[in-house]
Design an enzyme around this catalytic site. Structure first.
Site, PDB file in Angstrom:
ATOM      1  N   VAL A  78       0.853  -1.186   0.000  1.00 27.12           N
ATOM      2  CA  VAL A  78       0.000   0.000   0.000  1.00 27.12           C
ATOM      3  C   VAL A  78       0.891   1.239   0.000  1.00 27.12           C
ATOM      4  O   VAL A  78       1.777   1.377   0.836  1.00 27.12           O
ATOM      5  CB  VAL A  78      -0.932   0.030   1.241  1.00 27.12           C
ATOM      6  CG1 VAL A  78      -1.681   1.352   1.328  1.00 27.12           C
ATOM      7  CG2 VAL A  78      -1.914  -1.135   1.194  1.00 27.12           C
ATOM      8  N   ALA A 123       4.442   4.075   3.065  1.00 27.80           N
ATOM      9  CA  ALA A 123       3.998   2.824   2.436  1.00 27.80           C
ATOM     10  C   ALA A 123       4.151   1.690   3.440  1.00 27.80           C
ATOM     11  O   ALA A 123       4.765   1.856   4.494  1.00 27.80           O
ATOM     12  CB  ALA A 123       4.834   2.526   1.202  1.00 27.80           C
ATOM     13  N   LYS A 124       3.607   0.563   3.133  1.00 26.48           N
ATOM     14  CA  LYS A 124       3.854  -0.657   3.903  1.00 26.48           C
ATOM     15  C   LYS A 124       3.481  -1.825   3.010  1.00 26.48           C
ATOM     16  O   LYS A 124       2.667  -1.694   2.097  1.00 26.48           O
ATOM     17  CB  LYS A 124       2.976  -0.677   5.165  1.00 26.48           C
ATOM     18  CG  LYS A 124       3.561  -1.479   6.294  1.00 26.48           C
ATOM     19  CD  LYS A 124       4.657  -0.684   6.982  1.00 26.48           C
ATOM     20  CE  LYS A 124       5.260  -1.408   8.149  1.00 26.48           C
ATOM     21  NZ  LYS A 124       6.165  -0.544   8.918  1.00 26.48           N
ATOM     22  N   GLY A 125       4.081  -2.989   3.307  1.00 26.29           N
ATOM     23  CA  GLY A 125       3.736  -4.172   2.526  1.00 26.29           C
ATOM     24  C   GLY A 125       3.862  -5.409   3.376  1.00 26.29           C
ATOM     25  O   GLY A 125       4.396  -5.355   4.492  1.00 26.29           O
TER      26      GLY A 125
END
Ligand code: NAD
Length: 434
Positions: A78, A123-125
């Site tokens: 995201v 962001a992050k994933g």
């Protein structure tokens, strides 16, 4: 809530609801965002923009088990907001990864980068998997397939991952290699948290704990409290907690308690930190350490001390134990250790909380330095990294304290206001491409 606002009232949770969702740190975070947005009288259109993730990617990650069997895992990335620069945020490998969690963590990264004014978005994933059940070769195949599948968003100018829960510099090296193979040339700046030998930054490992020490020192100065002899309790003796404890001791503070998942050790006259470090470096649990009194992790939070550093888990300071906390300062090394319900009690009791998005931002700040060094192809020595980190942390602390002072609000809301204002200002200048 007394000040007028332009934010649609149906989108704002009233103050009393800050107690709701106490068990959900992301709900807590968003309730603080809403409150700060309201205090800034944020334009309703911008409010909607800042509450929505820019891009959400869900991918299937097929890979071969060592047995030859094919498995398919789910991965997410995201990009929450990239108005201020490339998206920045970790990748976690964990069974509990969900899209909602990844979205919230990506928002968190957006505010954290803005608080310390580094030119990154958030962001992050993550990949839904249990790394403890995977071989090294399987982990590598998952990492490479996940990277290849989201490759169109990755890049030094667009999205720069970093380690998070269950990922490390080894995983970052695989991501960097996969990306570089696709681009047909080596691109070090596509990830941070890499091994130093392939472009990682000196000082990155210590950066989060160092940042905690710096902001704690600034808080003591601001409250006109002495640094020498200040009694500190640290929950979590991992990367963040152990470095913070060591550096605080070097400043003259006295570390009276530290803990890991097995329990806490306590000495009101100060622990022999060097001994405790050595014990822990041998991969031994603190419950096996002999030269101090043993207390529980819950007791550590409420012992008699001046500074409390929660540096392990989220949600450990709640409305259930906040009233019993004796520390004058809390430095949030962990993400989300204090619930919104606890915040109000701490504020009533005059506890000065240095919020996570400021207190633990030293890590992402040196990640930014790593990216800068990679792009310049010129590497800094460790004193230079530490001096530049020091300057950013000291300035950010003063800016957040200034914001919170101007509005008569606590440091946490001050930090969110500072962050939201910075992101909003760029949106206003860039205008709406609609
Ligand atoms: P780590 O895995 O190195 O250390 C975690 C420590 O917490 C260990 O000592 C572990 O034993 C302890 N622990 C685990 N469960 C516990 C429990 N129930 N009670 C008490 N202690 C417990 O992790 P870390 O990198 O030090 O990260 C700690 C926190 O800081 C996390 O919330 C992380 O998200 C946050 N954080 C880390 C960084 C970073 O650069 N490492 C940056 C920002 C935020």
């Amino acid at each position: 809530m007394t000040s007028p606002t332009n934010v649609p009232q149906n989108l704002i949770r009233p103050d009393k609801d800050m107690f709701l969702g106490e068990e959900n740190p992301f709900e807590s975070m968003m309730s603080r965002f809403d409150f700060a947005a309201q205090k800034l009288s944020l334009d309703p259109g911008l409010y909607k923009v800042l509450r929505s993730p820019e891009k959400q990617i869900i991918v299937s990650v097929p890979f071969l088990r060592d047995s030859g069997e094919v498995e398919v895992y789910t991965g997410y990335r995201v990009l929450y907001n990239t108005s201020r620069g490339p998206a920045k945020g970790g990748i976690r490998f964990d069974l509990n990864v969900t899209l909602d969690e990844v979205k919230a963590l990506a928002a968190w990264m957006t505010w954290k980068c803005a608080v310390v004014n580094i030119p990154f978005g958030g962001a992050k994933g993550g990949v839904v998997c249990d790394p403890s059940q995977l071989s090294n070769a399987e982990l590598e195949r998952i990492t490479r397939r996940y990277t290849a599948t989201i490759i169109e968003v990755l890049g030094p100018d667009s999205d720069v991952p970093a380690p998070d829960v269950n990922t490390n510099e080894r995983v970052m090296a695989w991501i960097m290699d996969t990306y570089s193979m696709h681009k047909r040339h080596t691109v070090t700046a596509v990830v941070t948290g890499k091994p130093v030998s392939m472009g990682g930054s000196l000082g990155r490992r210590e950066a989060t704990g160092r940042g905690c020490m710096i902001v704690t020192r600034e808080a003591l100065k601001r409250l006109r409290l002495p640094i020498q002899g200040t009694r500190v309790a640290v929950q979590g003796f991992g990367n963040v907690g152990s470095v913070a404890a060591q550096l605080m001791e070097q400043q003259g503070m006295k570390i009276v308690a530290v803990s890991d998942k097995s329990g806490a050790v306590y000495n009101p006259d100060g622990l022999k930190l060097r001994d405790v470090m050595q014990h822990s470096r041998q991969h031994r649990l603190l419950s096996e350490y002999r030269d101090a009194e043993h207390i529980t992790n819950a007791e550590l939070l409420t012992i008699d001390c001046d500074v409390l550093v929660p540096a392990a888990l989220e949600n450990v300071i709640t409305s259930q134990n906040a009233a019993r906390i004796k520390a004058r300062i809390i430095c949030e090394g962990a993400n989300g250790p204090t619930t919104a319900g606890a915040d109000r009690i701490l504020e009533e009791n005059g506890v000065f909380v240095i919020p996570d998005i400021l207190a633990n931002a030293g890590g992402v700040t040196v990640s930014y330095f790593e990216w800068v060094q990679n792009r310049a192809g010129y590497f800094w020595d460790e004193p230079t990294v530490n001096q530049r980190l020091e300057r950013i942390m000291v300035e950010s602390f003063a800016e957040v304290a200034g914001m919170s002072g101007r509005f008569g609000l606590n440091m946490r809301i001050g930090a969110y206001m500072q962050a939201i204002e910075r992101v909003a200002a760029v949106h206003r200048l860039r205008g709406m491409y609609a």
